[in-house]
Design a protein around this motif. Structure first.
Motif: not given
Length: 885
Positions: A505-517, A486-494
């Protein structure tokens, strides 16, 4: 196929003659050569002439099949699929009958599910007929040809049906039982005179044989995969209507065909809509919906071409117990299954790797069509729920890509999950939004016409969409279908200047069980909108970063309209701004924000208590579906407190305080002209407040249950299931015994099945044990027992899992074979006991093939995640509750 708990369905192309129906796709030989197969590639079937004589009483049948085959290269043997068959005769003859072969040696491999016929001399390239006489078994679960026993006022009855997806046609017909081996079928059955036989095509002829038997022969089918063949037999009745030159029908047990009226009307409307949308008219002369008593742990409906099979609970509306939710579900099932008549039946995936081409598209068409044809239901918000189902599964280590590699029959069975259905649907919705609805439809039409009666892979579709849209769809589609997560879009500044707000905007990844993935990379279509401004802005986040100028100044909603498949994580300042304007958001964006906040909070990406702030900010007159979602989330959070009475009591005081005023506003009694979503919300609130222990709701449910004999209005049909559920949840021994007696006396299968399920929903552990013991008897019905054990697992996962494993020899016979590898792990899914991890691992090691343990691994991941939430997230929730108590 419609999965339940979730949801499935299918249709086809017009030609105008029987010969045209049987035409082959010009592209087929090359596709055949490319297709994955577990069988040798040297022989290809083109037509099956099948004759069966079922013996329902003895659960066996006699079969005879003559298969027209092409031998593509010289061979001394022919291998095809079978399960549990005994062959009395096998004959091979060249076309024209000259040069017959001696009877072959027959070798049956039950583990590989094959039969191999070895001849005394090589078979040259050419066309042949392979004829077999054999016997087989009729099952009691929904695999192959199976029997359903059910109660009526006239006594016990037995009906026969087939369920072949994904790999069970081989239980009734020795066949090349793989999707790429398309052929035409002619089916003949010798049946008891007076019973109705149903198949994909209309009856072509019927002959009385005397002795109480009739031979029925059906018209030849179009070219299709084996898993789409259907046969049903029983004391049925049928109602029909005409739509666009097609006879649309519903087939039910005798006496209840009137309960299928809405299903018939819905099928007519959907068929007409799809004939237009796909640009390729439905080609068969009839389209039946066949209703069956009973249940399956694997599916709720199946898209057999021209003869959709559906369990009664998903097709019939019983005036004594059915609800508005049931009515909407009936339409959704019709929309899903009829969509399959094109996506799945007319054009079929080449192999199970691309199952999503069937299920994702049918699910998407289901949602789109429900929204279009029933706007009064306001189902647009359900797209967010669909996305949530997918993301929940997609954010753990055991996920898989939408397009997945399948090697075995068991892996194919496991492919029917929320990634295939719900993520597939969500990705389609996102891509349609990216290219535009008109261009998307044009691409789908091109795809249907190019591949009618053939088999495809996903890139065949992307090529047609790109050609129609003129946009680079394939690269985006590959990102979302060929890799998991699952991609995660961070809204870092407006910042706002010149009448526009600039977002970083920056793209990360949403994970429930692998914070260091390590984060994967996607090209993500993003839509954003300033709250209260009609104008929107679009961008493609590519390479991990983007800036976006949004018209207007103020808080910005990212993923406006919620068509994107990604999580949105706002920086604290942006989240505070958008939360402060929560009531100004469109309902679908309110729901999207709440769901993102819920998931990100439980995963530790933002404070878990942020969700509770949004709940408090939700006004009583918010969209009914918002409150329905809030009720479901609070109920889910309550489950994390099981076993800790003091902390749970504090949480429940908060939850009841939020929900009770909404129920007071909605009321227990339906009002004239009330919107349909409000009717559904009423049942959701009563159910959830009952589970949360609201004494007022529990007392009212008990009062109505006790008053039903003297007051016909005490339990209206729209509330009957809901009231019974509250009563059953809080039942004492006397109440449980009364419900049990009602279940025993009930003669309507649809109601009877519901009552046995309710017996398994009690919070009292002693009564739950009684329900488990009852499930092992013949009383509930062969297809209800597994569901009863599953129902117990909802409140008592450890009890249900231990019981099922301890009685595995019996329970195995109550679960359709396509479900077993995930059924047992699923019972432990909701556990909070660390010991459950070891139990599921031990079960999988002992009973599940090493390559088919995804369901077990997923259940383990969910248990571990639940324990983590309880240990690491609930303290923050407790702190918030203490502050706001």
């Amino acid at each position: 196929m419609r999965r339940f708990l979730v949801s499935a369905i299918a249709l086809s192309l017009a030609t105008g003659s029987a010969g045209a129906l049987a035409q082959t796709s010009a592209a087929m030989p090359s596709l055949q050569a490319q297709a994955t197969t577990q069988l040798p590639r040297n022989v290809r079937p083109t037509h099956y002439d099948v004759a069966i004589v079922p013996h329902a009483a003895s659960l066996s049948f006699d079969g005879r099949v003559t298969i027209a085959i092409d031998v593509l290269e010289p061979t001394t043997s022919i291998t095809l699929n079978q399960i549990d068959m005994t062959f009395s005769s096998v004959r091979l003859a060249p076309e024209g009958g000259k040069g017959k072969f001696a009877a072959p040696k027959v070798a049956v491999d039950q583990e590989a599910q094959t039969a191999t016929f070895t001849f005394d001399r090589p078979i040259p390239v050419g066309q042949y007929t392979l004829a077999m006489d054999y016997t087989g078994k009729i099952g009691t679960q929904a695999n192959g040809l199976f029997a359903i026993d059910y109660d009526t006022k006239a006594g016990k009855k037995r009906a026969l049906y087939t369920q072949f997806e994904n790999s069970d046609a081989r239980r009734m017909i020795p066949s090349w039982d793989e999707p790429a081996h398309k052929a035409t079928f002619t089916l003949e059955a010798t049946v008891p005179t007076g019973e109705m036989a149903v198949s994909n095509m209309p009856v072509a002829s019927s002959a009385d044989l005397g002795g109480g038997l009739t031979r029925v022969r059906f018209a030849p089918s179009p070219k299709m995969s084996t898993y789409l063949l259907f046969f049903g037999l029983g004391e049925f009745e049928r109602a029909t209507a005409q739509t666009d030159g097609v006879e649309v029908g519903v087939v039910t047990q005798k006496g209840v065909v009137s309960q299928a009226k809405f299903a018939l009307e819905s099928s007519q409307a959907v068929l007409h809509e799809y004939n237009d949308y796909f640009g390729v008219p439905y080609p068969l002369p009839k389209l039946d919906n066949v209703a069956s008593p009973g249940r399956s742990q694997f599916f709720g409906a199946m898209e057999n071409w021209g003869a959709i099979y559906t369990f009664e609970y998903a097709l019939l509306l019983d005036p004594t117990i059915s609800t508005q939710s049931d009515k909407q579900s009936v339409f959704s099932v019709a929309a899903h299954e009829i969509a399959h008549q094109w996506f799945g039946d007319l054009v079929t995936m080449s192999w199970w790797d691309d199952l999503w081409l069937n299920e994702g598209f049918a699910s998407w068409m289901e949602g789109r069509t429900t929204e279009k044809l029933h706007p009064e239901w306001n189902t647009a918000l359900s797209a967010v729920d669909v996305r949530e189902r997918a993301m929940s599964l997609d954010a753990v280590a055991t996920t898989h890509p939408v397009v997945q590699h399948v090697e075995t029959v068991e892996q194919a069975s496991q492919a029917f999950d929320s990634i295939t259905y719900s993520k597939g649907e969500a990705v389609i919705r996102m891509l349609e939004g990216y290219v535009g609805a008109d261009a998307w439809r044009d691409g789908v039409r091109r795809y249907m016409k190019a591949h009618a009666y053939g088999n495809t892979v996903s890139d065949d579709l992307w090529r047609q969409i790109e050609a129609a849209a003129g946009k680079p769809v394939t690269s985006i589609a590959h990102d979302f279908t060929l890799q998991p997560g699952v991609p995660m879009i961070r809204v870092e500044q407006a910042s706002c200047a010149g009448g526009k707000t600039t977002l970083t905007l920056s793209q990360g990844e949403f994970t429930k069980d692998r914070p260091d993935k390590a984060t994967l990379s996607w090209r993500v279509p993003v839509i954003a909108q300033v709250v209260g401004n009609r104008d929107i802005a679009r961008t493609l986040v590519e390479g991990g970063h983007a800036k976006l100028d949004v018209p207007g100044c103020g808080p910005v909603v990212v993923n406006a309209g919620q068509s994107g498949y990604y999580r949105t994580l706002y920086a604290p300042k942006q989240f505070a701004a958008i939360s402060a304007g929560f009531t100004r958001l469109a309902p679908i964006d309110q729901l999207g924000l709440m769901n993102d906040t819920w998931a990100l909070g439980l995963a530790g990406q933002q404070p878990a208590s942020d969700y509770l702030d949004l709940v408090k900010a939700t006004p009583p007159d918010a969209d009914p579906q918002i409150w329905g979602d809030v009720a479901a989330s609070l109920d889910s959070l309550d489950a994390y407190y099981r076993g800790d009475a003091e902390r749970q009591a504090r949480f429940r005081r908060f939850a009841i305080k939020q929900l009770a005023p909404v129920l007071a506003r909605v009321g227990w009694e339906e009002k004239p002209g009330e919107a349909d979503p409000v009717k559904i919300l009423r049942t959701q609130l009563i159910s959830t407040l009952g589970e949360l222990g609201d004494s007022t709701v529990i007392a009212e449910a008990r009062r109505r249950y006790a008053a039903q004999a003297s007051d016909p209005g005490a339990m209206p049909a729209a509330l009957r299931k809901t009231i019974l559920a509250v009563v059953a949840h809080h039942a004492d021994a006397a109440t449980w015994n009364r419900l049990h007696a009602e279940a025993q006396a009930e003669k309507t299968p649809l109601v009877k099945d519901e009552l046995y399920a309710l017996l398994s929903s009690t919070q009292d552990e002693t009564l739950a044990k009684r329900a488990l013991e009852l499930a092992l008897t013949d009383e509930p019905g062969a297809t209800n027992s597994a569901g009863m054990i599953s129902m117990v697992s909802g409140l008592h996962p450890d009890l249900a899992f231990d019981f099922a494993v301890a009685h595995r020899a019996q329970v195995d016979g109550m679960v359709d074979t396509t479900s077993r590898s995930r059924y047992y792990p699923g019972l432990g899914y909701g556990s909070l006991d660390p010991a459950m991890v070891g139990k599921i691992k031990a079960y999988a090691a002992a009973h599940v093939a090493a390559g088919s343990r995804r369901a077990s691994d997923t259940a383990i991941a969910n248990v571990q995640y639940r324990i983590k939430v309880r240990n690491e997230r609930l303290p923050a929730v407790d702190g918030w509750l203490q502050k706001h108590d």
